[in-house]
Design an enzyme around this catalytic site. Structure first.
Site, PDB file in Angstrom:
ATOM      1  N   MET A 177       0.829  -1.199   0.000  1.00 18.88           N
ATOM      2  CA  MET A 177       0.000   0.000   0.000  1.00 18.88           C
ATOM      3  C   MET A 177       0.870   1.257   0.000  1.00 18.88           C
ATOM      4  O   MET A 177       0.695   2.151  -0.817  1.00 18.88           O
ATOM      5  CB  MET A 177      -0.927  -0.002   1.213  1.00 18.88           C
ATOM      6  CG  MET A 177      -1.974  -1.098   1.225  1.00 18.88           C
ATOM      7  SD  MET A 177      -3.257  -0.897  -0.041  1.00 18.88           S
ATOM      8  CE  MET A 177      -2.625  -1.917  -1.372  1.00 18.88           C
ATOM      9  N   GLU A 196      11.825   3.675   4.552  1.00 17.22           N
ATOM     10  CA  GLU A 196      11.535   2.243   4.471  1.00 17.22           C
ATOM     11  C   GLU A 196      12.715   1.456   5.019  1.00 17.22           C
ATOM     12  O   GLU A 196      13.858   1.723   4.657  1.00 17.22           O
ATOM     13  CB  GLU A 196      11.252   1.843   3.015  1.00 17.22           C
ATOM     14  CG  GLU A 196      11.142   0.358   2.752  1.00 17.22           C
ATOM     15  CD  GLU A 196      10.097  -0.337   3.608  1.00 17.22           C
ATOM     16  OE1 GLU A 196      10.464  -1.298   4.316  1.00 17.22           O
ATOM     17  OE2 GLU A 196       8.918   0.080   3.577  1.00 17.22           O
ATOM     18  N   CYS A 410      -9.768   3.575 -11.383  1.00 13.01           N
ATOM     19  CA  CYS A 410     -10.174   4.978 -11.421  1.00 13.01           C
ATOM     20  C   CYS A 410     -11.352   5.155 -10.479  1.00 13.01           C
ATOM     21  O   CYS A 410     -12.177   4.258 -10.321  1.00 13.01           O
ATOM     22  CB  CYS A 410     -10.504   5.458 -12.831  1.00 13.01           C
ATOM     23  SG  CYS A 410     -11.940   4.711 -13.594  1.00 13.01           S
TER      24      CYS A 410
END
Length: 556
Positions: A177, A196, A410
């Site tokens: 995500m 990260e 979308c």
């Protein structure tokens, strides 16, 4: 023997128009399950982990094989039941019933916590399905990139006059995500430093073009940021480090980002968040030896990160929780004001949800990217008066690398989704697409989730924790004829904090599919309008009336 680890397997979905199952209605879930474990898609496919800490596609490899076998044999009037990643039954139903029904990670509320889940998980009785991992409709980081883009654009509108040029966003996490954040930021015109701790995640985002640069130190990342600002071009930087250490260090240095958020896997304190001062090797060893100690150390570190986020908030910098429940973890560790900064849904997204607008997605079962480009053109044709949507589709084609089966997302809403589904089905029927497409969505949608610290945070009527709504959504999608329907617990924010439902439907070019598509793709977003109208949102009430929804006591 670890039934969840198989380094010898490489799973990729079949491409083309040849079937390995008895129909496209069963070939589709088979391909999408396999696609979830494609090494270009999944975080740790050898362990069946798709994204989100330990979000799996199947409980173990034996269950995976049995699911594939059941799907290959499944008849046109049969339904496969899957319980937390394990196939448990095939029953006679009817042609318009779902071909697969999935329940993942669901626990009776008094036992709905990580401790009890892990006990069951260790016994092989359960798996964590996240949202789209266990429901077989994950499409890689693209699945969240437009929602993240919309959030950043709206933050720019609210706080910076609609212009993020020359500004930068600080965040943590580049998993399935969080990996969408860098591309969403640069699409919105902003630079980003994304912290990260796992090198392979940075490399994956570089390889798939979601990330521009890697930095190994904070000073190196800041220098890259300054160079980009001088050049007048946004840059996304993956900083190898620990957000629990980097966020407080930036506060100490007096460095001011323009927006601050976080998408580490804080929802899972054992598997998803590296405690401050720990190495990856020590973390892995401690997870095996003493998971409770890991959870405690992780939560303490989250508290430190949230305190830094609160410091930024007090400086007047926009700070938002991006739905990983880090505020709740910090509050548990004594950060009483952890919820002073808002979640992204009430701050930026809820008006869209009120109109049933959310993350509509589809994938080309053929494996041919041209099928997606043709459907992109069809979306523009059917929705000609939305330049923002057209701009998104143009950017997506230019910037987004497909992972696994080609797919597109979308954000569209009630009155649009069913028209697109019917058009795609007609394209299949006319041979304009080389194979059927599947149409689904994230569980993060307007009517399919109850999550008081994320999608349903700060509801107008105080109904944040009411989870009847996703249950009704799942039931209605079954009754309407979705191809597979899922009901999960704990996605996004962790055990005890959410319930949510998913649906996927196949457009195979048949008249029967057209009838199902019209029902499902109208009813599914309509439940979101219903849920928000019931909570008293005027936008939703107006939308319900405009679309002729029959909502007793509201539109009657």
């Amino acid at each position: 023997m670890n039934r969840r680890l198989d380094n010898a397997r490489t799973i990729r979905a079949p491409h083309g128009s040849d079937l390995s199952a008895r129909s496209w209605l069963t070939e589709a879930p088979l391909r999408m399950l396999m696609n979830n474990l494609d090494p270009d898609v999944a975080e740790r496919p050898e362990e069946l982990v798709v994204y989100g800490g330990i979000g799996r596609a199947a409980r173990d490899w034996e269950s995976f094989d049995r699911i594939l076998g059941a799907l290959r044999d499944l008849g046109p009037e049969e339904t496969l039941l899957v319980q937390s990643g394990k196939p448990v039954g095939v029953f006679r139903t009817h042609a318009d019933a779902p071909r697969v029904l999935i329940a993942n990670s669901n626990l009776v509320p008094n036992w709905a916590n990580w401790q009890h889940f892990h006990e069951l998980d260790r016994k092989g009785l359960m798996m964590y399905g996240q949202m789209t991992a266990g429901s077989w409709i994950y499409i890689g980081s693209q699945g969240i990139v437009q929602g993240t883009y919309e959030t950043f654009v709206e933050a720019g509108r609210q706080h910076y006059g609609g212009d993020l040029a020359g500004r930068w966003i600080l965040t943590g996490g580049l998993g399935g995500m969080g990996g969408a954040q860098p591309l969403a930021a640069t699409m919105a015109g902003a630079s980003m430093i994304a912290v990260e701790c796992t090198p392979s995640r940075i490399e994956m985002r570089l390889r798939t073009r979601y990330l521009d640069r890697r930095a190994d130190t904070l000073d190196e990342a800041l220098a890259m940021l300054e160079a980009a600002k001088r050049d007048g071009k946004p840059v996304s930087i993956g900083l190898l480090g620990n957000a629990a250490e980097v966020f407080p260090e930036l506060v100490r240095r007096g460095i001011r980002p323009d927006i601050v958020t976080d998408q580490t896997s804080a929802h899972d304190p054992v598997n998803g968040y590296l405690p401050a001062g720990w190495t990856l090797e020590h973390w892995a060893a401690m997870r095996e030896r003493d998971p409770e100690a890991v959870a405690l150390a992780a939560k303490r570190s989250m508290a430190g990160q949230v305190r830094a986020m609160l410091d930024f908030w007090r400086m007047g910098i926009p700070v938002l929780d991006y739905g990983n429940n880090i505020r709740a973890m910090a509050q548990e560790m004594g950060v009483a004001d952890a919820f002073d900064f808002p979640g992204f849904v009430p701050a930026y997204i809820r008006p869209l949800f009120c109109r049933g607008i959310g993350p509509f997605r589809w994938a080309a079962l053929s494996g041919d990217p041209e099928d997606i480009y043709r459907t992109d053109a069809k979306v523009k044709e059917l929705i000609p008066d939305d330049p923002h949507l057209h701009h998104w589709l143009d950017m997506a084609r230019e910037w987004i690398a497909f992972q696994g089966l080609p797919a597109r997302i979308c954000w569209v809403g009630l009155g649009q989704r069913h028209r697109l589904g019917l058009a795609f089905n007609e394209m299949v029927a006319r041979g304009e697409l080389s194979a059927p497409v599947v149409i689904g969505r994230d569980h993060l949608d307007s009517g399919s989730v109850a999550s008081p610290n994320r999608e349903t945070e700060a509801m107008r009527d105080g109904s944040d924790a009411v989870s009847d709504w996703p249950l009704l959504n799942a039931l209605l999608n079954c009754a309407s004829g979705a191809t597979w329907v899922s009901l999960h617990h704990g996605g996004g924010v962790g055990m005890g904090y959410s319930q949510h439902a998913g649906m996927v439907i196949v457009a195979d070019g048949t008249e029967a599919a057209a009838k199902r598509l019209e029902r499902v793709l109208w009813n599914d977003p309509a439940t979101g309008v219903m849920r928000h109208a019931d909570a008293g949102y005027d936008i939703a009430i107006d939308c319900a009336r405009e679309n002729g929804l029959n909502l007793p006591g509201i539109t009657g």
